[in-house]
Motif scaffolding. Structure first.
Motif, short mmCIF file in Angstrom:
data_model
loop_
_atom_site.label_atom_id
_atom_site.label_comp_id
_atom_site.label_asym_id
_atom_site.label_seq_id
_atom_site.Cartn_x
_atom_site.Cartn_y
_atom_site.Cartn_z
N ALA A 21 0.84 -1.20 0.00
CA ALA A 21 0.00 0.00 0.00
C ALA A 21 0.87 1.25 0.00
O ALA A 21 2.02 1.23 0.49
N GLY A 22 0.35 2.34 -0.51
CA GLY A 22 1.05 3.62 -0.44
C GLY A 22 1.19 4.04 1.02
O GLY A 22 0.19 4.28 1.70
N CYS A 23 2.41 4.06 1.52
CA CYS A 23 2.69 4.50 2.89
C CYS A 23 3.75 5.58 2.79
O CYS A 23 4.92 5.25 2.48
N PHE A 24 3.38 6.80 3.06
CA PHE A 24 4.29 7.92 2.86
C PHE A 24 5.63 7.61 3.54
O PHE A 24 5.69 7.28 4.71
N GLN A 97 1.49 6.69 -6.38
CA GLN A 97 0.24 7.32 -5.94
C GLN A 97 0.30 8.81 -6.25
O GLN A 97 1.22 9.51 -5.82
N HIS A 162 -5.21 9.31 -6.02
CA HIS A 162 -5.76 9.43 -4.66
C HIS A 162 -7.05 10.24 -4.66
O HIS A 162 -7.02 11.46 -4.81
N HIS A 165 -9.25 9.77 1.57
CA HIS A 165 -8.48 10.32 2.70
C HIS A 165 -8.53 11.83 2.79
O HIS A 165 -7.63 12.44 3.37
N LYS A 215 -7.74 5.06 -5.30
CA LYS A 215 -7.97 4.91 -3.85
C LYS A 215 -9.10 5.86 -3.49
O LYS A 215 -9.06 7.05 -3.84
N MET A 260 -8.15 5.29 8.94
CA MET A 260 -7.60 4.42 7.90
C MET A 260 -6.59 3.43 8.47
O MET A 260 -6.18 2.48 7.80
N LEU A 261 -6.17 3.67 9.73
CA LEU A 261 -5.09 2.88 10.34
C LEU A 261 -5.55 2.03 11.52
O LEU A 261 -5.17 0.88 11.67
N ILE A 319 -8.01 -3.28 1.40
CA ILE A 319 -6.99 -2.63 2.23
C ILE A 319 -7.52 -2.46 3.65
O ILE A 319 -8.71 -2.22 3.85
N GLY A 321 -5.77 -3.58 7.68
CA GLY A 321 -5.65 -4.58 8.74
C GLY A 321 -5.43 -6.00 8.27
O GLY A 321 -5.83 -6.95 8.94
N GLY A 342 0.06 -2.39 4.25
CA GLY A 342 0.94 -1.31 4.65
C GLY A 342 1.88 -1.71 5.77
O GLY A 342 3.00 -2.17 5.55
N ARG A 343 1.39 -1.60 7.01
CA ARG A 343 2.27 -1.72 8.17
C ARG A 343 3.03 -3.05 8.28
O ARG A 343 4.18 -3.06 8.72
N MET A 375 7.78 8.98 9.81
CA MET A 375 7.88 9.45 8.42
C MET A 375 8.17 10.95 8.36
O MET A 375 8.65 11.43 7.34
C1 LIG Z 1 3.49 5.26 7.79
C2 LIG Z 1 2.25 5.26 6.97
C3 LIG Z 1 2.12 6.20 5.95
C4 LIG Z 1 0.96 6.21 5.15
N1 LIG Z 1 0.89 7.08 4.10
C5 LIG Z 1 -0.13 6.96 3.22
C6 LIG Z 1 -0.11 7.71 2.02
O1 LIG Z 1 0.82 8.46 1.70
N2 LIG Z 1 -1.18 7.57 1.19
C7 LIG Z 1 -2.23 6.73 1.47
O2 LIG Z 1 -3.17 6.64 0.69
N3 LIG Z 1 -2.25 6.02 2.60
C8 LIG Z 1 -1.22 6.09 3.46
N4 LIG Z 1 -1.20 5.29 4.57
C9 LIG Z 1 -2.32 4.35 4.81
C10 LIG Z 1 -2.04 2.97 4.18
O3 LIG Z 1 -2.00 3.03 2.78
C11 LIG Z 1 -3.12 1.95 4.57
O4 LIG Z 1 -4.36 2.44 4.14
C12 LIG Z 1 -3.17 1.71 6.08
O5 LIG Z 1 -1.88 1.58 6.61
C13 LIG Z 1 -3.99 0.46 6.44
O6 LIG Z 1 -3.35 -0.69 5.93
P1 LIG Z 1 -2.52 -1.69 6.92
O7 LIG Z 1 -3.47 -2.09 8.01
O8 LIG Z 1 -2.14 -2.83 6.02
O9 LIG Z 1 -1.37 -0.94 7.45
C14 LIG Z 1 -0.07 5.27 5.39
C15 LIG Z 1 0.08 4.34 6.43
C16 LIG Z 1 1.23 4.32 7.20
C17 LIG Z 1 1.35 3.29 8.27
#
Ligand SMILES: Cc1cc2nc3c(=O)[nH]c(=O)nc-3n(C[C@H](O)[C@H](O)[C@H](O)COP(=O)(O)O)c2cc1C
Length: 393
Positions: A21-24, A97, A162, A165, A215, A260-261, A319, A321, A342-343, A375
């Motif tokens: 997943a996109g994770c900044f 993204q 995107h 969010h 997304k 989202m997290l 996406i 969890g 992501g995580r 980050m």
């Molecule tokens: C460190 C971090 C940075 C993130 N940055 C973005 C981002 O830039 N764009 C985005 O759409 N989601 C971002 N997310 C959200 C993830 O894409 C994802 O939706 C979220 O982590 C849930 O998925 P997971 O449970 O597999 O971690 C970020 C998540 C994390 C942990």
């Protein structure tokens, strides 16, 4: 196991169903592609995902909230090519993204007043955006088109627009940020006009085979925001506009960022990273009231994602969890074509490889979310993981 078998998004063959997943990353100081960024994704690619996603890149210079965010331009084309080549060498595909922060862009970073669907104060940046004119809208559509073309030229195998969010396209969709009285505001059909036009024009220039992932939000997470009923209509409209696949997430970065997290709120760590004293004190004192907390549970976006999947005929990428083999199998059993993670891949870039080999069945990520604070303090890494595969040097 189905999750480890190949499948396609539009004309793109992926070696398995798992996408990072996109994770900044927070690794683009002064908006540059760095070796640290390339190495981060190379390791994730080596670790077994079919495709990795270079996270939030602004389609224009005025789409950034932070100085360490990338914005797409010709000048960085050679570095983006280096990025995609490094991923391809590991046998994986690369996605990018693309978005615009809209009303929560930082005036300090972009040097001018932020743009938004309607005038609105952002409590984090303390800036008051101005309503976009028709010519601003046309300019931003062009920016999305040009950024997409440049991404394709750089060797990316897919793009991810995107539209969730609480970023600009999501700000047009949400009645909380869109109070317009013209053909871009009011009814859902009007609020969809700008995002749909972006997808339409991007699809036209990239051709039918190129994967355009979107997304989006299945719910914004505040009373005036969009909910699942609207999101189903949004999903259908995006499919008709030319989306190849949808990623239904949730939350609004400016007010419910942790929807989202889920999991722990790293308020202390986030406040320590603020450059302004006022923000630092504000977050320390009021962080827990300003940012709502949401308990973590595996597959926390499953119900809404299933409703969206039932409404469209294109792949829906689950996406939220997914942290175990049993979770991935459940997602496949529910009929989703792909999963974004992501995580678990931040905690261990070899997560997928280890699941496939049977070395582990579950991620050790404890949802402390301190990676989110990291980050903005030199680059994302798993703070809980003392072994620190991706630990800041
Ligand atoms: C460190 C971090 C940075 C993130 N940055 C973005 C981002 O830039 N764009 C985005 O759409 N989601 C971002 N997310 C959200 C993830 O894409 C994802 O939706 C979220 O982590 C849930 O998925 P997971 O449970 O597999 O971690 C970020 C998540 C994390 C942990």
């Amino acid at each position: 196991m189905k999750v480890f078998t190949p499948s396609k998004i539009a004309g793109l063959e992926l070696k398995n169903r798992i996408i990072r997943a996109g994770c900044f990353e927070g690794m683009c100081q002064n908006g540059q592609v760095t070796d640290q960024l390339i190495e981060h994704h190379r390791r994730v690619a080596e670790g077994g995902v079919a495709m990795t996603t270079l996270a939030y890149c602004a389609v224009s210079k005025d789409g950034r909230a932070f100085g360490h965010e990338l914005w797409i331009r010709n000048e960085i084309l050679p570095d983006l090519k280096k990025f995609t080549a490094a991923i391809h060498k590991e046998g994986a595909k690369a996605s990018i993204q693309l978005g615009h922060c809209g009303f929560f862009t930082s005036k300090k970073v972009i040097g001018k007043r932020p743009l938004g669907a309607s005038p609105k104060l952002c409590v984090f940046t303390l800036s008051y955006c101005r309503e976009m004119t028709q010519s601003d809208i046309e300019e931003k559509i062009n920016d999305f088109v040009n950024a997409s073309l440049l991404a394709k030229k750089a060797g990316f195998d897919a793009i991810e627009i995107h539209a969730g969010h609480g970023y600009l396209l999501s700000q047009f969709l949400s009645p909380w940020t869109n109070k317009r009285k013209d053909e871009y505001g009011g009814s859902l059909e009007n609020r969809l006009r700008f995002p749909v036009e972006v997808i339409n024009q991007v699809r036209n220039v990239l051709g039918p085979e190129f994967p355009v992932l979107i997304k989006m939000n299945q719910r914004d997470g505040m009373p005036e925001g969009i909910d699942i009923e609207d999101a189903i209509q949004v999903a259908k409209a995006f499919e008709n506009a030319g989306a190849s696949a949808l990623i239904p997430s949730a939350g609004f970065t400016s007010n419910v960022p942790f929807l989202m997290l889920r999991g722990n709120l790293p308020v202390k760590e986030m406040s320590n990273n603020q450059t302004s004293l006022l923000n630092r004190i504000g977050l320390k004192l009021f962080g827990r009231f300003m940012v709502p907390e949401h308990p973590y549970e595996p597959l926390f976006l499953l119900e809404g994602s299933k409703q969206i999947q039932a409404a469209v005929n294109i792949p829906v990428i689950y996406i939220g969890g997914t942290d175990s083999l049993s979770g991935m199998n459940q997602i496949m059993d529910e009929g989703f074509d792909f999963v974004q993670i992501g995580r678990a891949t931040i905690q261990d870039p070899d997560f997928v490889k280890k699941l496939e080999s049977g070395e582990i069945t579950k991620s050790e990520c404890d949802h402390c979310n301190r990676c989110v604070a990291a980050m903005d303090a030199g680059g994302v890494y798993c703070v809980s993981n003392e072994m620190g595969f991706l630990k800041k040097k």
